[in-house]
Design an enzyme around this catalytic site. Structure first.
Site, PDB file in Angstrom:
ATOM      1  N   LYS A 225      -4.427   8.149  -6.219  1.00 25.70           N
ATOM      2  CA  LYS A 225      -3.673   7.819  -7.432  1.00 25.70           C
ATOM      3  C   LYS A 225      -4.274   8.513  -8.652  1.00 25.70           C
ATOM      4  O   LYS A 225      -3.546   8.892  -9.584  1.00 25.70           O
ATOM      5  CB  LYS A 225      -3.639   6.299  -7.662  1.00 25.70           C
ATOM      6  CG  LYS A 225      -2.999   5.523  -6.520  1.00 25.70           C
ATOM      7  CD  LYS A 225      -1.647   6.085  -6.130  1.00 25.70           C
ATOM      8  CE  LYS A 225      -1.257   5.773  -4.713  1.00 25.70           C
ATOM      9  NZ  LYS A 225      -2.099   6.274  -3.641  1.00 25.70           N
TER      10      LYS A 225
ATOM     11  N   GLY B 235     -21.589  -2.133  12.246  1.00 26.62           N
ATOM     12  CA  GLY B 235     -21.634  -3.477  12.813  1.00 26.62           C
ATOM     13  C   GLY B 235     -20.913  -3.552  14.142  1.00 26.62           C
ATOM     14  O   GLY B 235     -19.837  -2.958  14.321  1.00 26.62           O
TER      15      GLY B 235
ATOM     16  N   GLY C  33       5.096  11.564   5.716  1.00 31.41           N
ATOM     17  CA  GLY C  33       4.898  10.151   5.443  1.00 31.41           C
ATOM     18  C   GLY C  33       4.252   9.955   4.083  1.00 31.41           C
ATOM     19  O   GLY C  33       4.280  10.845   3.226  1.00 31.41           O
ATOM     20  N   VAL C  34       3.644   8.803   3.892  1.00 37.07           N
ATOM     21  CA  VAL C  34       3.056   8.470   2.596  1.00 37.07           C
ATOM     22  C   VAL C  34       1.996   9.486   2.186  1.00 37.07           C
ATOM     23  O   VAL C  34       2.053  10.058   1.089  1.00 37.07           O
ATOM     24  CB  VAL C  34       2.448   7.047   2.626  1.00 37.07           C
ATOM     25  CG1 VAL C  34       1.755   6.740   1.308  1.00 37.07           C
ATOM     26  CG2 VAL C  34       3.519   6.012   2.917  1.00 37.07           C
ATOM     27  N   ILE C  35       1.013   9.731   3.042  1.00 40.62           N
ATOM     28  CA  ILE C  35      -0.087  10.634   2.688  1.00 40.62           C
ATOM     29  C   ILE C  35       0.423  12.059   2.489  1.00 40.62           C
ATOM     30  O   ILE C  35       0.062  12.729   1.507  1.00 40.62           O
ATOM     31  CB  ILE C  35      -1.181  10.595   3.768  1.00 40.62           C
ATOM     32  CG1 ILE C  35      -1.841   9.215   3.812  1.00 40.62           C
ATOM     33  CG2 ILE C  35      -2.247  11.665   3.503  1.00 40.62           C
ATOM     34  CD1 ILE C  35      -2.802   9.022   4.970  1.00 40.62           C
TER      35      ILE C  35
ATOM     36  N   VAL D 191      -0.419  12.764  10.225  1.00 43.08           N
ATOM     37  CA  VAL D 191       0.548  12.272  11.203  1.00 43.08           C
ATOM     38  C   VAL D 191       0.354  10.784  11.517  1.00 43.08           C
ATOM     39  O   VAL D 191       0.969  10.269  12.456  1.00 43.08           O
ATOM     40  CB  VAL D 191       0.475  13.090  12.503  1.00 43.08           C
ATOM     41  CG1 VAL D 191       0.908  14.523  12.252  1.00 43.08           C
ATOM     42  CG2 VAL D 191      -0.935  13.050  13.104  1.00 43.08           C
TER      43      VAL D 191
ATOM     44  N   HIS E  81      15.715  -5.737 -23.010  1.00 41.92           N
ATOM     45  CA  HIS E  81      16.372  -4.465 -23.276  1.00 41.92           C
ATOM     46  C   HIS E  81      15.656  -3.753 -24.409  1.00 41.92           C
ATOM     47  O   HIS E  81      15.338  -4.379 -25.431  1.00 41.92           O
ATOM     48  CB  HIS E  81      17.830  -4.690 -23.667  1.00 41.92           C
ATOM     49  CG  HIS E  81      18.547  -3.435 -24.071  1.00 41.92           C
ATOM     50  ND1 HIS E  81      18.979  -2.497 -23.165  1.00 41.92           N
ATOM     51  CD2 HIS E  81      18.878  -2.959 -25.309  1.00 41.92           C
ATOM     52  CE1 HIS E  81      19.555  -1.500 -23.807  1.00 41.92           C
ATOM     53  NE2 HIS E  81      19.511  -1.757 -25.110  1.00 41.92           N
TER      54      HIS E  81
END
Length: 477
Positions: free
Chosen positions: A61, A125, A193-195, A280, A454
């Site tokens: 972002k 972990g 896609g998004v990325i 992907v 408005h």
């Protein structure tokens, strides 16, 4: 090795699911430890926040905003009577700003841990039998933890194609695409896609020639068809070359270039680019998470198997976020983390997957909540729709942001809102009108009866809700 340290809750993973779960559990009076393996980019120290904060939502972002500012300066400000000749982008400064923002929030999460008395461990972990957690520490000082409850929040990792392996320089995943030191002349992206869309937009606005290869025959099939069509039109105007039904077959690096071979409806095709982003999809990051005897089951996709309450079936062991079923979204992981922490404390934690919003932070933004028109049609649900274009909204015109529309889908008999879909400026914020309305089982009539200020962009939601019953004021019904 000394006796294990005792905690009420041990969280494995410090991303938006893990760290949020840890903080909420601590707020409820439980002793909490959080184990995370993420290393800071500059100093190698503990960098809480997971993929989202370090190499995902937040840094992307930051770059999207920087590239938007540059694009507006060079392409949009003339409409406002503002001139800026010979504008340039310093990529190093832009990347440095992004890194500074990430480090700021790394410190913020660490400070929240300290304030809530959450103990952080820096390392890998693994869950063993009887809720014992081993930590392979990055400093070599391995530790053993014992918990009454364990929350697995190990997140996800980029899927690598066997014929286009990441080398960190020419062929990269989202991490590499966040750190180019110069604007590539030609950027190839695998996956619309998004990325792929977000990072493709960043570098396109900075001057790259961007070609996106998408294997599926339709664009953004998960989105409502009216919204995906509107978005595709805008991306084409921007010069993003999106090729559908294009399946990558090979990627070979020759003399500093990436030579691609892909197939489409016309047969075998070739493309040469300077950088290749492979986007992907992502897979659950569960490698090494479970030791022999842990008892937790993985699905055939490598996801941790859980029930509707995020319980693994092993007493006291839970799993949340990208490593379990459901959408791989940071806010979904956070809500699951809170719900599980509250269940552990004896409270009624709950997540409604029907009202989880989706957002793609392109220009224009794409956002939705609930079912698409395709989904309600396939389910045989009687429905009615109302749409309204941003081009007829005074604030949008004043902002020079007229692209896109809002679409409301309501049940034809009960009028209950089934979905709210948007493409346009700031719709990442506007979509929450639908989230709140749907959480309270609201109807299109409810949205239509609510006074909207408005002039605002939110009036498009109001008018779309009115249009469901052919009552829109500022367009012909």
């Amino acid at each position: 090795m000394s006796d294990p340290q005792q905690f009420d809750v041990v969280v494995i993973g410090g991303g938006p699911g893990g760290y949020v779960a840890a903080i909420r559990a601590a707020q409820l009076g439980l002793s909490v430890a959080c184990v995370d393996a993420t290393k800071g980019k500059a100093d190698g120290k503990l960098a809480l926040g997971g993929t989202c904060l370090n190499v995902g939502c937040i840094p992307s972002k930051a770059l999207l905003d920087s590239s938007r500012q540059f694009h507006n300066l060079t392409h949009m400000f003339g409409d406002h009577g503002i001139t800026a000749d010979n504008a340039k982008i310093d990529v190093g400064t832009m990347i440095g700003r992004k890194d500074k923002i990430v480090k700021q929030f790394n410190g913020g999460v660490s400070a929240l841990f300290k304030a809530n008395k959450v103990t952080a461990f820096h390392g890998l972990g693994s869950l063993h039998a009887n809720k014992r957690v081993s930590v392979k520490a990055h400093d070599g000082k391995d530790v053993e933890l014992q918990a009454k409850h364990v929350i697995l929040a190990s997140g996800s990792t980029s899927i690598e194609l066997p014929f286009a392996k990441f080398d960190g320089k020419h062929i990269v995943d989202n991490v590499g695409a966040l750190d180019f030191d110069t604007v590539p002349k030609r950027l190839g992206v695998i996956g619309a896609g998004v990325i792929g869309l977000e990072m493709g937009s960043v570098w396109k606005r900075l001057g790259a020639e961007v070609t996106i290869l998408e294997a599926m025959p339709e664009f953004l099939g998960a989105a409502d068809h009216d919204i995906s069509k509107a978005a595709a039109r805008e991306f084409k105007k921007q010069g993003l070359d999106i090729r559908l039904g294009a399946k990558l077959q090979a990627a070979e690096i020759k003399k500093g270039e990436v030579h691609l071979t892909y197939g489409d409806a016309k047969g075998e095709q070739s493309l040469v680019v300077d950088k290749l982003l492979v986007a992907v999809g992502r897979r659950a990051n569960t490698a090494g998470l479970l030791a022999d005897g842990a008892g937790v089951v993985l699905t055939d996709r490598g996801l941790v198997q859980v029930d509707d309450h995020c319980h693994t079936g092993v007493d006291g062991v839970w799993a949340i976020g990208d490593c379990v079923r459901g959408p791989m979204l940071a806010h979904k992981a956070s809500e699951e983390g809170i719900a599980v922490a509250e269940r552990i404390a004896g409270l009624p934690g709950h997540v409604d997957f029907n009202t989880v919003p989706w957002v793609i932070y392109t220009e224009p933004e794409i956002a939705w909540v609930g079912q698409t028109e395709q989904q309600v049609t396939a389910a045989g649900i009687p429905y009615k729709i109302g749409t309204f274009p941003f081009a007829a909204i005074g604030r949008a015109v004043a902002m020079n942001e007229t692209a896109g529309l809002v679409k409301v889908i309501a049940h034809a008999e009960t009028d209950r809102i089934l979905g709210l879909h948007m493409c346009g400026a700031n719709v990442s914020e506007l979509v929450h009108e639908g989230v709140v309305a749907m959480e309270f089982k609201g109807s299109a009539e409810d949205l239509a009866r609510i006074c909207h200020a408005h002039p605002t962009l939110s009036e498009a939601v109001h008018e779309a809700a009115l249009a469901v019953d052919k009552r829109a004021i500022h367009k012909a019904n």
